[in-house]
Motif scaffolding. Structure first.
Motif, mmCIF file in Angstrom:
data_model
loop_
_atom_site.group_PDB
_atom_site.id
_atom_site.type_symbol
_atom_site.label_atom_id
_atom_site.label_comp_id
_atom_site.label_asym_id
_atom_site.label_seq_id
_atom_site.Cartn_x
_atom_site.Cartn_y
_atom_site.Cartn_z
ATOM 1 N N MET A 1 -4.109 -5.518 -53.060
ATOM 2 C CA MET A 1 -2.736 -5.136 -52.735
ATOM 3 C C MET A 1 -1.969 -4.887 -54.020
ATOM 4 O O MET A 1 -2.030 -5.686 -54.952
ATOM 5 N N GLY A 2 -1.266 -3.777 -54.052
ATOM 6 C CA GLY A 2 -0.374 -3.506 -55.167
ATOM 7 C C GLY A 2 0.915 -4.277 -54.951
ATOM 8 O O GLY A 2 1.127 -4.877 -53.897
ATOM 9 N N PRO A 3 1.800 -4.260 -55.914
ATOM 10 C CA PRO A 3 3.095 -4.918 -55.731
ATOM 11 C C PRO A 3 3.972 -4.107 -54.770
ATOM 12 O O PRO A 3 3.789 -2.905 -54.604
ATOM 13 N N ALA A 4 4.903 -4.782 -54.147
ATOM 14 C CA ALA A 4 5.898 -4.086 -53.319
ATOM 15 C C ALA A 4 6.671 -3.156 -54.240
ATOM 16 O O ALA A 4 7.103 -3.549 -55.324
ATOM 17 N N GLN A 5 6.819 -1.910 -53.826
ATOM 18 C CA GLN A 5 7.488 -0.908 -54.659
ATOM 19 C C GLN A 5 8.967 -0.851 -54.288
ATOM 20 O O GLN A 5 9.408 0.024 -53.537
ATOM 21 N N LEU A 6 9.708 -1.809 -54.853
ATOM 22 C CA LEU A 6 11.154 -1.847 -54.608
ATOM 23 C C LEU A 6 11.798 -0.651 -55.291
ATOM 24 O O LEU A 6 11.468 -0.332 -56.433
#
Length: 159
Positions: A94-99
């Motif tokens: 999982m990549g980071p949440a793209q805020l």
């Protein structure tokens, strides 16, 4: 007040002013029925991926009119920045949440999370969870920081 301890320690004269203002003007203190109804949800019922495939899981943070939260990078250190934590039981990276960029978020904010399914992943139903730590505010007051969490099902289908 414990959330503002560092600020109150650096500027003790502010403590009496804030408490006095709250006692005089109760509109500065959140009243029952005056709280923000903030939702975090996925617009997708489920995500279907195959082993070795990449995709994105999407979540939406919905803020009612007149409310905002700070973005992940704040201009002032006393502001509470939005933080995202992603977890999954899926056999995937999982990549980071793209805020999104910006100092404040208002209305509806879409938050994609990249996902790469492992080549050896077995078919099954899994979940991706997103927890946001946010501090809802209006132009006159802020609520205590809180966590909002949502999950979406990810179905992995073997080739």
């Amino acid at each position: 007040l414990s959330n503002y301890a560092a600020l109150l320690t650096r500027a003790p004269q502010v403590t009496a002013t804030l408490i006095g203002a709250a006692l005089i003007d109760s509109s500065l203190v959140p009243q029952e029925g005056n709280d923000a109804t903030i939702t975090l949800y996925s617009p997708d019922d489920e995500i279907v991926l195959k082993p070795s495939h990449a995709g994105k899981v999407r979540f939406v943070l919905s803020l009612p009119s007149g409310w905002h939260v700070n973005g992940p990078h704040t201009a002032e250190e006393y502001l509470i920045a939005t933080k995202a934590v992603v977890s999954t039981d899926a056999p995937a990276a999982m990549g980071p949440a793209q805020l999104p960029g910006g100092e404040i978020y208002e209305g509806k904010i879409t938050i994609p999370i990249p996902m790469q399914v492992a080549p050896e992943a077995r078919s099954g139903e899994y979940h991706v969870n997103l927890t946001l730590t946010i501090q809802p505010c209006t132009m006159s007051h802020c609520l205590a920081p809180t966590d909002v969490t949502s999950r979406v099902m990810v179905r992995i289908q073997e080739r």
